[in-house]
Write a protein that holds these residues in place. Structure first.
Motif, PDB file in Angstrom:
ATOM      1  N   ASN A 152       0.848  -1.182   0.000  1.00 11.08           N
ATOM      2  CA  ASN A 152       0.000   0.000   0.000  1.00 11.08           C
ATOM      3  C   ASN A 152       0.886   1.235   0.000  1.00 11.08           C
ATOM      4  O   ASN A 152       2.019   1.196   0.462  1.00 11.08           O
ATOM      5  CB  ASN A 152      -0.887   0.020   1.239  1.00 11.08           C
ATOM      6  CG  ASN A 152      -1.904  -1.093   1.199  1.00 11.08           C
ATOM      7  OD1 ASN A 152      -2.291  -1.545   0.127  1.00 11.08           O
ATOM      8  ND2 ASN A 152      -2.333  -1.546   2.373  1.00 11.08           N
ATOM      9  N   THR A 153       0.358   2.312  -0.524  1.00 13.15           N
ATOM     10  CA  THR A 153       1.105   3.566  -0.565  1.00 13.15           C
ATOM     11  C   THR A 153       0.200   4.631   0.047  1.00 13.15           C
ATOM     12  O   THR A 153      -0.928   4.328   0.425  1.00 13.15           O
ATOM     13  CB  THR A 153       1.427   3.954  -2.021  1.00 13.15           C
ATOM     14  OG1 THR A 153       0.192   4.206  -2.690  1.00 13.15           O
ATOM     15  CG2 THR A 153       2.180   2.850  -2.743  1.00 13.15           C
ATOM     16  N   PRO A 154       0.666   5.877   0.145  1.00  9.09           N
ATOM     17  CA  PRO A 154      -0.240   6.922   0.656  1.00  9.09           C
ATOM     18  C   PRO A 154      -1.403   7.199  -0.290  1.00  9.09           C
ATOM     19  O   PRO A 154      -2.386   7.786   0.103  1.00  9.09           O
ATOM     20  CB  PRO A 154       0.674   8.153   0.761  1.00  9.09           C
ATOM     21  CG  PRO A 154       2.052   7.601   0.867  1.00  9.09           C
ATOM     22  CD  PRO A 154       2.052   6.355   0.035  1.00  9.09           C
ATOM     23  N   HIS A 155      -1.305   6.769  -1.548  1.00  7.56           N
ATOM     24  CA  HIS A 155      -2.390   7.096  -2.470  1.00  7.56           C
ATOM     25  C   HIS A 155      -3.136   5.893  -3.009  1.00  7.56           C
ATOM     26  O   HIS A 155      -4.036   6.028  -3.820  1.00  7.56           O
ATOM     27  CB  HIS A 155      -1.858   7.966  -3.624  1.00  7.56           C
ATOM     28  CG  HIS A 155      -0.674   7.350  -4.305  1.00  7.56           C
ATOM     29  ND1 HIS A 155       0.620   7.650  -3.944  1.00  7.56           N
ATOM     30  CD2 HIS A 155      -0.587   6.446  -5.276  1.00  7.56           C
ATOM     31  CE1 HIS A 155       1.452   6.938  -4.694  1.00  7.56           C
ATOM     32  NE2 HIS A 155       0.740   6.201  -5.501  1.00  7.56           N
ATOM     33  N   ALA A 191       0.475  10.604  16.461  1.00  8.67           N
ATOM     34  CA  ALA A 191       0.398  11.918  17.113  1.00  8.67           C
ATOM     35  C   ALA A 191      -0.980  12.129  17.739  1.00  8.67           C
ATOM     36  O   ALA A 191      -1.588  13.185  17.614  1.00  8.67           O
ATOM     37  CB  ALA A 191       0.711  13.031  16.109  1.00  8.67           C
ATOM     38  N   GLY A 192      -1.470  11.076  18.378  1.00  8.54           N
ATOM     39  CA  GLY A 192      -2.717  11.217  19.128  1.00  8.54           C
ATOM     40  C   GLY A 192      -3.983  11.039  18.316  1.00  8.54           C
ATOM     41  O   GLY A 192      -5.076  11.096  18.862  1.00  8.54           O
ATOM     42  N   HIS A 193      -3.858  10.849  17.005  1.00  6.53           N
ATOM     43  CA  HIS A 193      -5.068  10.644  16.194  1.00  6.53           C
ATOM     44  C   HIS A 193      -5.002   9.291  15.509  1.00  6.53           C
ATOM     45  O   HIS A 193      -3.973   8.936  14.953  1.00  6.53           O
ATOM     46  CB  HIS A 193      -5.163  11.701  15.086  1.00  6.53           C
ATOM     47  CG  HIS A 193      -5.407  13.082  15.606  1.00  6.53           C
ATOM     48  ND1 HIS A 193      -6.662  13.539  15.920  1.00  6.53           N
ATOM     49  CD2 HIS A 193      -4.545  14.090  15.853  1.00  6.53           C
ATOM     50  CE1 HIS A 193      -6.560  14.780  16.368  1.00  6.53           C
ATOM     51  NE2 HIS A 193      -5.286  15.141  16.341  1.00  6.53           N
ATOM     52  N   ALA A 204      -8.237   3.967  -4.711  1.00 14.09           N
ATOM     53  CA  ALA A 204      -7.413   5.173  -4.780  1.00 14.09           C
ATOM     54  C   ALA A 204      -7.783   6.037  -3.591  1.00 14.09           C
ATOM     55  O   ALA A 204      -8.965   6.196  -3.278  1.00 14.09           O
ATOM     56  CB  ALA A 204      -7.668   5.914  -6.082  1.00 14.09           C
ATOM     57  N   VAL A 205      -6.788   6.571  -2.931  1.00 14.84           N
ATOM     58  CA  VAL A 205      -7.043   7.377  -1.743  1.00 14.84           C
ATOM     59  C   VAL A 205      -7.662   8.713  -2.143  1.00 14.84           C
ATOM     60  O   VAL A 205      -7.180   9.394  -3.051  1.00 14.84           O
ATOM     61  CB  VAL A 205      -5.750   7.610  -0.949  1.00 14.84           C
ATOM     62  CG1 VAL A 205      -5.964   8.629   0.160  1.00 14.84           C
ATOM     63  CG2 VAL A 205      -5.270   6.291  -0.369  1.00 14.84           C
ATOM     64  N   PRO A 241      -6.032  12.829   9.865  1.00 18.26           N
ATOM     65  CA  PRO A 241      -5.529  14.155   9.471  1.00 18.26           C
ATOM     66  C   PRO A 241      -4.665  14.086   8.215  1.00 18.26           C
ATOM     67  O   PRO A 241      -4.190  13.017   7.846  1.00 18.26           O
ATOM     68  CB  PRO A 241      -4.698  14.562  10.686  1.00 18.26           C
ATOM     69  CG  PRO A 241      -4.275  13.281  11.320  1.00 18.26           C
ATOM     70  CD  PRO A 241      -5.388  12.310  11.085  1.00 18.26           C
ATOM     71  N   ASP A 242      -4.452  15.255   7.595  1.00 17.28           N
ATOM     72  CA  ASP A 242      -3.701  15.317   6.340  1.00 17.28           C
ATOM     73  C   ASP A 242      -2.226  14.989   6.533  1.00 17.28           C
ATOM     74  O   ASP A 242      -1.566  14.506   5.627  1.00 17.28           O
ATOM     75  CB  ASP A 242      -3.772  16.733   5.752  1.00 17.28           C
ATOM     76  CG  ASP A 242      -5.186  17.090   5.338  1.00 17.28           C
ATOM     77  OD1 ASP A 242      -5.941  16.151   5.023  1.00 17.28           O
ATOM     78  OD2 ASP A 242      -5.527  18.284   5.335  1.00 17.28           O
ATOM     79  N   GLU A 243      -1.718  15.296   7.719  1.00 17.25           N
ATOM     80  CA  GLU A 243      -0.292  15.113   7.989  1.00 17.25           C
ATOM     81  C   GLU A 243      -0.133  14.241   9.217  1.00 17.25           C
ATOM     82  O   GLU A 243      -0.915  14.334  10.137  1.00 17.25           O
ATOM     83  CB  GLU A 243       0.363  16.466   8.283  1.00 17.25           C
ATOM     84  CG  GLU A 243       0.383  17.423   7.110  1.00 17.25           C
ATOM     85  CD  GLU A 243       1.413  17.046   6.055  1.00 17.25           C
ATOM     86  OE1 GLU A 243       2.361  16.290   6.427  1.00 17.25           O
ATOM     87  OE2 GLU A 243       1.274  17.458   4.917  1.00 17.25           O
TER      88      GLU A 243
END
Ligand SMILES: Nc1ncnc2c1ncn2[C@@H]1O[C@H](COP(=O)(O)OP(=O)(O)OP(=O)(O)O)[C@@H](O)[C@H]1O
Ligand SMILES: [Mg+2]
Lengths: 650, 328
Positions: free
Chosen positions: A16-19, A46-48, A98-99, A104-106
């Motif tokens: 898997n990839t980020p997209h 990071a808490g999420h 497809a993502v 969160p975004d980051e």
């Protein structure tokens, strides 16, 4: 919470990839190409706990069978026996998605091996970033259709800021003839824009070129058939299932000039059909449109420029032409002027005048007088123009210019002049509306990817590239996107795809789509579209309702076009728009002694002026002509009175 | 038996456990791909033999046709697997063997799809060693970490003898989990279970009419020369006359040979299985029905498994399941 639908898997060979990610489901899971899903992350970052939204773009199924031969072997070569085996082989349904969005975004990470859930309404809004523009103080959502999967049915919104500017603009729709529902989709979307365009963004109107048969001829008439499912869609998407209220039609005359050149010629619908008729002044502004194809060189250009700047619409004196002032207002005036110039040059044995060679003068005269022949019906010899309501466009108005039955030259001239004029007025904010959608069907004909660089294509390119700053927005449709100029389609922020041709799908423009997505595109139902929009990381599929307007095909059946009428009938039809008391008898009597040309001129003048006393005005026109212009010989040069002298003018 | 290891997460992979043990021994030189005890190619401890058996039917010289059409009759399949990792060369040359055994039943649903029965596989991990001679420190710490230690009580001085003893113990452990699962099935279900291997050693199931054992290997041939001759003479789909199989410490069961496929020309036993059913309810009709049910399982084929001529798809599916479910 929704029931879990699948599980994300990844292998070294297919990570898997980020997209992009892969997941499997039960054999009976309600998942297909285009389904939107949500993956719940496994570990908080990071808490999420990250949520990833994706759209299914590819599907695979296979079993533990190593080679098909083993199945043959096991069934002794009998497919029937293969169906009756006591145990079904282990089988997998594996999907690639497809993502669409990470929340969160980051940090942007590969998709976790989490549980997969069918996206619900709220998920869909987040996945497509619609939450940013459909909620809050000033929502800018324009419904384009309904996304469906399993029990989910979510409205999909386009962002007005990205559809009609200023962030991005323009819409392009592609698909095969008849099945892709291109024209219908644009009609629907216009209705949706009119219903949802936020008032804070000002007024909006549409100018549509009807380029094909009766396509857009009945936009003000209710649809013959809207199913329950269509009505549900209208209700769900908050668009009234009504035809357009403020529609005005414009068409030039036919070559004979009796009647307007449009299939919307039924008596019952004539109240909002107006002639499109341009005189010398209007045409000369765009004369390059028609001349650039020919051998018009710099010398000819210079002469045309001279005529435009110094001759038309003003008093012109030159020793060559004697003491009298010439005033050229119409094509026939111009021809008289040319004749005068050429004769005088001949008499004095002069082969150039004001640096223009006699051959150039002859050529330009030829070309220009040709125009009124080539664009008969559109171009008025007599200077009586009838045009779109420049400066008075109304909010939510639809202005249809019917060019469907015109020769190419006339079409070109119409496109060029209207678009130039729109640009000018939008630049000055003087059209009457803040935003204007220009709908051009059959774009591959008007802005083709290959072929000569025509004026029309330049104009369309200009809207596509600069229109969004002006509020001038192009909605365009074509069968083959690959055949349209790259920069025209490239500039459209939003692209719709109906049922597609497989050969078209094989062109490089579609190579970024997964094979299964392409396959789905080639089998889409009527009313289904794939939507690309700047906020959507990947295109999504939606369904839209049949347009609430009468289709062209049904329209011509319900309102059959009137045949080409006799001169008398044509006059009756025209004048009755102004005065119901006009009868055939009266017209016959009134025009008994007049030439056909005179009669048509009188009619045109009457329609232009719209006098209170229609009958008297019309008769007066005829009388004036008959008396003012005895048959022959004509005095030379004819200096016609300007319309300002007309006792009947208002 | 140990199913969690204190210092180790439960269900840790065999390799993880092996590394853990290597760590205990202070050995940093751990082979890249640790060897299994099976891979040493140790000789079979059981000699090949043909043993006599009392016939239960009239002794036939050739195969007996199984009347009727093969039809599915089994509701579920039981099989087990075993795995081992050898920890080489202790202080006295005494290897430790870490072994995993597992068994599962996969039941056939109405839609003919297999699903795991009874909540999953039974999985057991143990450390096999001759406790008296092995590295006591390591065994002590392994025990403290929660690892189950099985004393193989091997006596031979040769490390291979230690390995053989471990393998025997692992084999027995595997039989035990299979028996445990088969017993559960027979207690809870009324439908028929296909057991890979014999049922005689399973305890209660050996006398249950809910379990049928199907043996693929023929190190011991039962029924004497007569049964063997008949077996070799069978055509595909035929069976031999039945006989009683009695073994040391095992129940006596009714048994016969059945040919699933024609031989492959090299192995005389190719395509032949030996069936075991409880002897109590034995009739010739039962032998025919059970044979029909087994024959029905020839498709789908278990290829690419090399044992496909004697192994039904259902059993391969259990093996695949166990391979996927038990961490390596
Ligand atoms: N939402 C809809 N659902 C079902 N059918 C529809 C829908 N919209 C339009 N149609 C039907 O699809 C047909 C084709 O529609 P349309 O004329 O818009 O296609 P087109 O792509 O513009 O075709 P062409 O390339 O020939 O101009 C029409 O008969 C129309 O009734
Ligand atoms: Mg169309």
């Amino acid at each position: 919470m929704a029931a879990i639908l699948g599980h994300v898997v990844a292998t070294e060979r297919r990570p898997n990839t980020p997209h992009e990610f892969h997941f499997w489901t039960a054999l009976d899971a309600p998942v297909g190409i285009g389904t939107i899903v949500r993956v719940e992350g496994t570990d908080a970052v990071a808490g999420h706990v990250p949520q990833v939204y994706g759209v299914v773009v590819e599907g695979f199924s296979y079993s533990d069978l190593e080679t098909p031969l083993h199945d043959v072997l096991g069934a002794d070569g009998s497919p029937e026996r293969a169906m009756r085996v006591p145990t079904r082989r282990t089988e997998i349904r594996l999907y690639t998605a497809a993502v669409l969005r990470h929340v969160p975004d980051e940090p942007l990470q590969p998709v976790a091996l989490g549980g997969v859930y069918l996206a619900d309404d709220a998920d869909v809004a987040v996945a497509l970033r619609m939450d940013r523009y459909t909620q809050g103080e000033a929502p800018t959502g324009i419904p384009i259709g309904l996304y469906r999967a399993g029990a989910t049915a979510s409205p999909i919104y386009l962002d007005a800021d990205f559809l009609l500017g200023p962030e991005a603009a323009h819409l392009n729709i592609t698909g095969v003839s008849g099945l892709a529902t291109k024209t219908s989709a644009v009609e629907w979307l216009l209705a949706s824009v009119f219903a949802h365009f936020p008032s804070a963004k000002g007024s909006v109107a549409a100018l549509c070129f009807n380029v094909k048969g009766p396509d857009l001829c009945f936009l003000d008439q209710p649809a013959e058939r809207l199913d329950g499912s269509d009505l549900d869609l209208y209700a769900r998407l908050g668009v009234p299932a009504r035809p357009f209220a403020g529609v005005e039609y414009f068409a030039p005359y036919t070559a004979r000039g009796h009647t307007l050149n449009t299939l919307r010629s039924h008596d019952a619908l004539s109240h909002n059909v107006h002639p499109l008729r341009w005189g010398l002044g209007e045409v000369l502004q765009h004369v390059e449109v028609l001349l650039n194809k020919d051998d018009v060189d710099a010398k000819a250009d210079a002469l045309i420029e001279f005529i435009r700047e110094r001759i038309v619409g003003q008093e012109f004196r030159d020793p060559l032409l004697g003491a009298d002032a010439h005033r050229v207002q119409t094509f026939s005036d111009l021809d008289q002027w040319f004749r005068g110039v050429l004769r005088a040059m001949e008499e004095r044995n002069q082969d150039s005048w004001r640096t223009h060679h006699v051959a150039t003068i002859r050529k330009v005269r030829n070309r220009l007088s040709n125009i009124s022949t080539r664009c008969r019906g559109l171009v008025a010899d007599d200077g009586l123009a009838s045009d779109l309501p420049w400066g008075q466009f109304r909010d939510r108005g639809v202005y249809v210019v019917d060019v469907a039955n015109l020769e190419e030259d006339a079409q070109d001239l119409i496109f060029a002049r209207i678009i130039t004029k729109l640009r000018e007025l939008m630049e000055k904010r003087a059209l009457g509306v803040d935003h204007l959608v220009v709908f051009v069907d059959e774009l591959n004909k008007y802005a083709p990817s290959d072929g000569a660089d025509t004026y029309v294509r330049k104009m369309l390119l200009d809207i596509a590239e600069r229109g969004r700053y002006l509020g001038l927005v192009l909605f365009a449709a074509q069968q083959f996107r690959s055949q349209v100029h790259r920069r025209v389609v490239g500039n459209s922020g939003t692209a719709l795809y109906g049922r597609m041709d497989v050969d078209e799908l094989a062109t490089p423009g579609y190579s970024t789509l997964a094979p299964a997505t392409r396959a789905r595109l080639s089998t889409l139902d009527k009313g289904e579209l794939m939507v690309r929009h700047p906020h959507f990381a990947h295109p999504v599929f939606v369904r839209f309702p049949r347009p609430a307007v009468l289709s062209g095909r049904e329209g011509v059946e319900r309102f059959p076009a009137a045949g080409e009428p006799t001169l008398e009938e044509a006059i009756v039809r025209s004048l009755r728009q102004l005065d119901k008391a006009v009868t055939l008898e009266w017209v016959k009597d009134a025009i008994a002694l007049a030439e056909e040309d005179e009669v048509l001129r009188a009619r045109n003048r009457t329609l232009q002026v719209r006098p209170d006393d229609v009958k008297a005005f019309f008769r007066a026109q005829l009388r004036r002509r008959v008396h003012a212009e005895p048959a022959a010989p004509r005095p030379r040069p004819v200096i016609r009175s300007s319309p300002g002298d007309d006792p009947y003018a208002f | 038996m140990g199913e969690s290891y204190g210092g180790l997460p439960p269900g840790a992979s065999m390799e993880a456990v092996a590394r853990f043990l290597a760590g205990l021994r202070g050995s940093s030189a751990w082979p890249a791909s640790p060897a299994s005890a099976e891979s040493f190619g140790l000789p079979e401890r059981r000699p090949a033999a043909v043993v006599d058996a009392d016939p239960l039917e009239e002794v036939a010289e050739g195969g007996l046709a199984v009347p009727g059409v093969p039809e599915p009759g089994f509701a579920a399949f039981l099989d087990g697997i075993q795995r081992s990792v050898v920890l080489p060369g202790g202080p006295h040359g005494v290897p430790l063997v870490y072994g995993t055994v597992a068994a599962a039943i996969r039941r056939r649903r109405d839609d003919r799809v297999l699903e795991t029965w009874g909540g999953g596989a039974i999985v057991r991990h143990s450390l096999y060693a001759p406790v008296a001679r092995a590295d006591r420190g390591v065994l002590g710490q392994a025990g403290a970490a929660g690892l189950d230690v099985v004393d193989t009580a091997a006596e031979g001085a040769h490390p291979h003898e230690v390995l053989s003893a471990a393998l025997d113990a692992i084999h027995r452990a595997r039989g035990a989990v299979e028996a445990e699962l088969a017993t559960r099935w027979c207690a809870r279900e009324t439908a028929l279970l296909y057991v890979d291997g014999g049922i005689a050693g399973l305890g209660e199931p050996a006398s249950s009419d809910r379990a049928v054992g199907v043996v693929k290997s023929h190190r011991t041939v039962y029924g004497g020369q007569a049964a063997m001759n008949a077996a070799f003479a069978m055509a595909a789909g035929q069976r031999t006359h039945a006989f009683t199989v009695e073994g040391r410490g095992r129940a006596s069961v009714a048994s016969w040979y059945l040919r699933l496929h024609a031989g492959d020309g090299t192995d005389p036993f190719g395509g032949i299985v030996r069936v075991e059913v409880a002897s109590g309810a034995f009739t010739s009709e039962r032998a025919d029905s059970v044979s029909r049910w087994i024959l029905a399982e020839r498709s789908p084929v278990a290829l690419p498994d090399p044992r496909w001529r004697v192994m039904p798809y259902g059993i391969r599916a259990v093996e695949e399941y166990l391979r996927a479910a038990v961490p390596r």
